[in-house]
Design a protein around this motif. Structure first.
Motif, PDB file in Angstrom:
ATOM      1  N   LEU A  26       0.831  -1.197   0.000  1.00  0.00           N
ATOM      2  CA  LEU A  26       0.000   0.000   0.000  1.00  0.00           C
ATOM      3  C   LEU A  26       0.869   1.253   0.000  1.00  0.00           C
ATOM      4  O   LEU A  26       1.836   1.338   0.750  1.00  0.00           O
ATOM      5  CB  LEU A  26      -0.917   0.019   1.226  1.00  0.00           C
ATOM      6  CG  LEU A  26      -1.927  -1.121   1.323  1.00  0.00           C
ATOM      7  CD1 LEU A  26      -2.675  -1.036   2.640  1.00  0.00           C
ATOM      8  CD2 LEU A  26      -2.894  -1.067   0.168  1.00  0.00           C
ATOM      9  N   THR A  27       0.535   2.213  -0.866  1.00  0.00           N
ATOM     10  CA  THR A  27       1.276   3.475  -0.895  1.00  0.00           C
ATOM     11  C   THR A  27       0.610   4.523  -0.011  1.00  0.00           C
ATOM     12  O   THR A  27       1.244   5.488   0.375  1.00  0.00           O
ATOM     13  CB  THR A  27       1.395   4.015  -2.326  1.00  0.00           C
ATOM     14  OG1 THR A  27       0.088   4.144  -2.875  1.00  0.00           O
ATOM     15  CG2 THR A  27       2.236   3.085  -3.183  1.00  0.00           C
ATOM     16  N   THR A  28      -0.668   4.353   0.271  1.00  0.00           N
ATOM     17  CA  THR A  28      -1.375   5.250   1.180  1.00  0.00           C
ATOM     18  C   THR A  28      -2.191   4.410   2.151  1.00  0.00           C
ATOM     19  O   THR A  28      -2.509   3.262   1.868  1.00  0.00           O
ATOM     20  CB  THR A  28      -2.337   6.197   0.423  1.00  0.00           C
ATOM     21  OG1 THR A  28      -3.253   5.414  -0.316  1.00  0.00           O
ATOM     22  CG2 THR A  28      -1.594   7.133  -0.500  1.00  0.00           C
ATOM     23  N   ASP A  31      -8.654   2.688   4.790  1.00  0.00           N
ATOM     24  CA  ASP A  31      -9.471   2.147   5.872  1.00  0.00           C
ATOM     25  C   ASP A  31      -9.818   0.692   5.598  1.00  0.00           C
ATOM     26  O   ASP A  31     -10.097   0.308   4.467  1.00  0.00           O
ATOM     27  CB  ASP A  31     -10.767   2.957   6.020  1.00  0.00           C
ATOM     28  CG  ASP A  31     -10.514   4.350   6.551  1.00  0.00           C
ATOM     29  OD1 ASP A  31      -9.427   4.569   7.123  1.00  0.00           O
ATOM     30  OD2 ASP A  31     -11.393   5.209   6.373  1.00  0.00           O
ATOM     31  N   LYS A  32      -9.829  -0.108   6.611  1.00  0.00           N
ATOM     32  CA  LYS A  32     -10.194  -1.518   6.580  1.00  0.00           C
ATOM     33  C   LYS A  32      -9.260  -2.378   5.731  1.00  0.00           C
ATOM     34  O   LYS A  32      -9.577  -3.526   5.434  1.00  0.00           O
ATOM     35  CB  LYS A  32     -11.639  -1.704   6.076  1.00  0.00           C
ATOM     36  CG  LYS A  32     -12.667  -1.037   6.951  1.00  0.00           C
ATOM     37  CD  LYS A  32     -14.042  -1.245   6.412  1.00  0.00           C
ATOM     38  CE  LYS A  32     -15.052  -0.497   7.246  1.00  0.00           C
ATOM     39  NZ  LYS A  32     -16.389  -0.594   6.732  1.00  0.00           N
ATOM     40  N   LEU A  33      -8.116  -1.797   5.300  1.00  0.00           N
ATOM     41  CA  LEU A  33      -7.173  -2.576   4.508  1.00  0.00           C
ATOM     42  C   LEU A  33      -5.789  -2.537   5.142  1.00  0.00           C
ATOM     43  O   LEU A  33      -5.177  -3.584   5.352  1.00  0.00           O
ATOM     44  CB  LEU A  33      -7.131  -2.065   3.065  1.00  0.00           C
ATOM     45  CG  LEU A  33      -6.492  -2.994   2.043  1.00  0.00           C
ATOM     46  CD1 LEU A  33      -7.199  -4.346   2.030  1.00  0.00           C
ATOM     47  CD2 LEU A  33      -6.559  -2.387   0.660  1.00  0.00           C
ATOM     48  N   GLY A  34      -5.301  -1.359   5.437  1.00  0.00           N
ATOM     49  CA  GLY A  34      -3.996  -1.279   6.067  1.00  0.00           C
ATOM     50  C   GLY A  34      -3.391   0.097   5.969  1.00  0.00           C
ATOM     51  O   GLY A  34      -3.949   1.003   5.351  1.00  0.00           O
ATOM     52  N   LYS A  35      -2.204   0.219   6.570  1.00  0.00           N
ATOM     53  CA  LYS A  35      -1.498   1.497   6.569  1.00  0.00           C
ATOM     54  C   LYS A  35      -0.519   1.543   5.402  1.00  0.00           C
ATOM     55  O   LYS A  35      -0.186   0.513   4.821  1.00  0.00           O
ATOM     56  CB  LYS A  35      -0.737   1.682   7.875  1.00  0.00           C
ATOM     57  CG  LYS A  35      -1.632   1.803   9.080  1.00  0.00           C
ATOM     58  CD  LYS A  35      -0.824   2.006  10.334  1.00  0.00           C
ATOM     59  CE  LYS A  35      -1.729   2.142  11.551  1.00  0.00           C
ATOM     60  NZ  LYS A  35      -0.979   2.290  12.780  1.00  0.00           N
ATOM     61  N   ALA A  36      -0.065   2.747   5.086  1.00  0.00           N
ATOM     62  CA  ALA A  36       0.891   2.921   3.999  1.00  0.00           C
ATOM     63  C   ALA A  36       2.165   2.145   4.303  1.00  0.00           C
ATOM     64  O   ALA A  36       2.675   2.172   5.418  1.00  0.00           O
ATOM     65  CB  ALA A  36       1.199   4.393   3.811  1.00  0.00           C
ATOM     66  N   LEU A  55      -3.140   4.599  -7.958  1.00  0.00           N
ATOM     67  CA  LEU A  55      -1.817   4.562  -7.339  1.00  0.00           C
ATOM     68  C   LEU A  55      -1.888   4.424  -5.824  1.00  0.00           C
ATOM     69  O   LEU A  55      -1.110   5.025  -5.095  1.00  0.00           O
ATOM     70  CB  LEU A  55      -0.996   5.797  -7.735  1.00  0.00           C
ATOM     71  CG  LEU A  55      -0.744   5.971  -9.226  1.00  0.00           C
ATOM     72  CD1 LEU A  55      -0.052   7.293  -9.482  1.00  0.00           C
ATOM     73  CD2 LEU A  55       0.066   4.832  -9.790  1.00  0.00           C
ATOM     74  N   LEU A  56      -2.854   3.638  -5.370  1.00  0.00           N
ATOM     75  CA  LEU A  56      -2.985   3.395  -3.935  1.00  0.00           C
ATOM     76  C   LEU A  56      -2.123   2.227  -3.487  1.00  0.00           C
ATOM     77  O   LEU A  56      -1.857   2.067  -2.300  1.00  0.00           O
ATOM     78  CB  LEU A  56      -4.449   3.128  -3.576  1.00  0.00           C
ATOM     79  CG  LEU A  56      -5.439   4.253  -3.883  1.00  0.00           C
ATOM     80  CD1 LEU A  56      -6.861   3.794  -3.609  1.00  0.00           C
ATOM     81  CD2 LEU A  56      -5.114   5.479  -3.080  1.00  0.00           C
ATOM     82  N   ALA A  57      -1.709   1.379  -4.445  1.00  0.00           N
ATOM     83  CA  ALA A  57      -0.885   0.220  -4.122  1.00  0.00           C
ATOM     84  C   ALA A  57      -0.045  -0.152  -5.330  1.00  0.00           C
ATOM     85  O   ALA A  57      -0.379   0.194  -6.469  1.00  0.00           O
ATOM     86  CB  ALA A  57      -1.764  -0.961  -3.709  1.00  0.00           C
TER      87      ALA A  57
END
Length: 188
Positions: A26-28, A31-36, A55-57
């Protein structure tokens, strides 16, 4: 043999593909998925259609993992700065009050109204205290409490008016010995 009874061997091998998850970085923070910077497992379609285009991951391969580690080193804050909230002192608030009062006394408030045809200078809708307060806030960027404005009756004709203000005694009075709001009602 009939064609419908024959199955391709890859069909059976690909049945596990449906439940496969991709590992992505993850780049950012989401919520409910994880931290950067975390590596998480997501469905291939979610990554391909949502995370990657925005570009979130990025895929979890060595090249991207190295780049993200290097970015973290560069952009990682060295120290967390302490932000001190400075409370307004009584002196600061008095200076603000004085500046607002001087602005009120030195300027003229212009209000445009429709007049009644054939009645000369009589306005169609009288200017009320609430309307004056709204115009002061809009034109002069000063908030006045309704009890600080002394207007015994609505202003019902065109012309210039001097409306007295009742400000706190702690604010020094001007040379005229009274705070006055100058209002000019003009024809629209």
């Amino acid at each position: 043999m009939r064609r419908s009874s024959m199955h391709h061997p890859l069909l059976y091998a690909a049945q596990g593909v449906r439940y496969r998850k991709l590992e992505v970085i993850l780049t950012t923070t989401i919520d409910k998925l994880g931290k950067a910077g975390e590596t998480v497992k997501v469905a291939p379609g979610y990554f391909r259609n949502h995370l990657m285009p925005k570009l979130l991951a990025v895929p979890n391969i060595d090249k991207f993992a190295y780049l993200i580690r290097e970015q973290r080193k560069i952009y990682q804050p060295k120290e967390v700065e302490e932000v001190k909230v400075v409370s307004k002192t009584e002196e600061d608030s008095m200076k603000e009050f004085e500046a607002a009062a001087k602005r009120l006394a030195s300027t003229r408030l212009n209000i445009r109204k429709f007049i009644i045809e054939g009645k000369g200078i009589e306005v169609r809708d009288p200017v009320t205290k609430e309307e004056i307060l709204a115009e002061v806030a809009r034109q002069l960027q000063v908030q006045i409490e309704p009890e600080n404005l002394h207007l015994p009756a609505p202003l019902s004709s065109l012309g210039e008016y001097k409306v007295p203000l009742r400000l706190p005694k702690s604010i020094p009075k001007p040379t005229g010995n009274e705070w006055i709001l100058n209002i000019k009602i003009r024809k629209r």
